[in-house]
Design a protein around this motif. Sequence first.
Motif, PDB file in Angstrom:
ATOM      1  N   SER A 124      -8.211   5.190  -3.390  1.00  9.87           N
ATOM      2  CA  SER A 124      -9.111   5.968  -2.551  1.00  9.87           C
ATOM      3  C   SER A 124      -8.463   7.325  -2.294  1.00  9.87           C
ATOM      4  O   SER A 124      -7.247   7.472  -2.375  1.00  9.87           O
ATOM      5  CB  SER A 124      -9.422   5.255  -1.232  1.00  9.87           C
ATOM      6  N   VAL A 125      -9.293   8.305  -2.011  1.00 10.32           N
ATOM      7  CA  VAL A 125      -8.812   9.642  -1.681  1.00 10.32           C
ATOM      8  C   VAL A 125      -9.433  10.070  -0.368  1.00 10.32           C
ATOM      9  O   VAL A 125     -10.525   9.637   0.013  1.00 10.32           O
ATOM     10  CB  VAL A 125      -9.121  10.683  -2.780  1.00 10.32           C
ATOM     11  N   GLU A 126      -8.703  10.982   0.285  1.00  9.29           N
ATOM     12  CA  GLU A 126      -9.162  11.420   1.601  1.00  9.29           C
ATOM     13  C   GLU A 126      -8.597  12.799   1.881  1.00  9.29           C
ATOM     14  O   GLU A 126      -7.500  13.145   1.418  1.00  9.29           O
ATOM     15  CB  GLU A 126      -8.654  10.430   2.659  1.00  9.29           C
ATOM     16  N   GLU A 142       0.855  -1.192   0.000  1.00  8.87           N
ATOM     17  CA  GLU A 142       0.000   0.000   0.000  1.00  8.87           C
ATOM     18  C   GLU A 142       0.889   1.240   0.000  1.00  8.87           C
ATOM     19  O   GLU A 142       1.920   1.271   0.676  1.00  8.87           O
ATOM     20  CB  GLU A 142      -0.871  -0.014   1.251  1.00  8.87           C
ATOM     21  N   THR A 169      -4.960  13.180   0.243  1.00 11.55           N
ATOM     22  CA  THR A 169      -4.142  12.003  -0.008  1.00 11.55           C
ATOM     23  C   THR A 169      -4.765  11.086  -1.052  1.00 11.55           C
ATOM     24  O   THR A 169      -5.990  11.024  -1.198  1.00 11.55           O
ATOM     25  CB  THR A 169      -3.919  11.197   1.277  1.00 11.55           C
ATOM     26  N   LYS A 219      -4.509   7.037  -1.887  1.00  8.86           N
ATOM     27  CA  LYS A 219      -4.045   5.749  -1.403  1.00  8.86           C
ATOM     28  C   LYS A 219      -4.227   4.701  -2.495  1.00  8.86           C
ATOM     29  O   LYS A 219      -5.295   4.624  -3.120  1.00  8.86           O
ATOM     30  CB  LYS A 219      -4.807   5.312  -0.151  1.00  8.86           C
ATOM     31  N   ARG A 245      -4.129   0.735  -2.653  1.00  7.05           N
ATOM     32  CA  ARG A 245      -4.185  -0.328  -1.641  1.00  7.05           C
ATOM     33  C   ARG A 245      -3.174  -1.434  -1.901  1.00  7.05           C
ATOM     34  O   ARG A 245      -2.465  -1.866  -1.014  1.00  7.05           O
ATOM     35  CB  ARG A 245      -5.585  -0.931  -1.587  1.00  7.05           C
ATOM     36  N   ARG A 301       0.866  12.101  -0.745  1.00  5.46           N
ATOM     37  CA  ARG A 301       0.334  13.240  -0.008  1.00  5.46           C
ATOM     38  C   ARG A 301       0.448  14.539  -0.785  1.00  5.46           C
ATOM     39  O   ARG A 301       1.414  14.767  -1.511  1.00  5.46           O
ATOM     40  CB  ARG A 301       1.045  13.371   1.339  1.00  5.46           C
ATOM     41  N   ILE A 352       0.654   5.686   0.118  1.00  6.15           N
ATOM     42  CA  ILE A 352      -0.140   6.908   0.297  1.00  6.15           C
ATOM     43  C   ILE A 352       0.679   8.073  -0.241  1.00  6.15           C
ATOM     44  O   ILE A 352       1.799   8.311   0.212  1.00  6.15           O
ATOM     45  CB  ILE A 352      -0.499   7.138   1.775  1.00  6.15           C
TER      46      ILE A 352
END
Lengths: 114, 115
Positions: free
Chosen positions: B66-68, B18, B76, B78, B80, B22, B20
């Motif tokens: 995925s985003v967050e 995984e 961010t 991500k 997986r 940024r 991430i």
Amino acid sequence: AQSVTQLDSQVPVFEEAPVELRCNYSSSVSVYLFWYVQYPNQGLQLLLKYLSGSTLVESINGFEAEFNKSQTSFHLRKPSVHISDTAEYFCAVSDTASYGKLTFGQGTILTVHP
Amino acid sequence: EPEVTQTPSHQVTQMGQEVILRCVPISNHLYFYWYRQILGQKVEFLVSFYNNEISEKSEIFDDQFSVERPDGSNFTLKIRSTKLEDSAMYFCASSRAAGNSYEQYFGPGTRLTVT
């Protein structure tokens, strides 16, 4: 769906010569048109954009582009280039109804030689 | 002049791990985007994000992505379980508001290498 074709992957020119970077697009809906520039190790920067109105748009550093609806083109021109214009240039389009999704061409590397 | 920043500049990871990526968008911007550019190919749209929700996503943005926006400043992306074909330059962008009349400001990118 939209697509963008930049006809030249690399354009070498001498300083103070004119240059044209070609861009053609395909779309079934109305689009906005953009040129972005990327200098080494930097992000893409907006150079100019066509949203509506006059089909000729200009940037602050002497570039201009003309929207030609009949030819579905948005070519970028500069009458006299400088060494500092060496960069990669990206043409992009966006559906006028979207929330900003940009569809890019493959980029043209402009190299200005002394 | 405010700018979009991205970290790290280069990430190397093994297949199946995984990652991430940024991004710190410009502080008063409300719309956020991820794009990627596989070496030798076009810059491709991945996803747009507003008000803590995905506004639009491409076919590339499948369940492994995925985003967050975990806090008021970071955004961010991500991945997986990375695949070799995820190797690319990933660009974050932000804009002040919705619609294409608002300029998207791009970060310098994160080069992701999956081995």
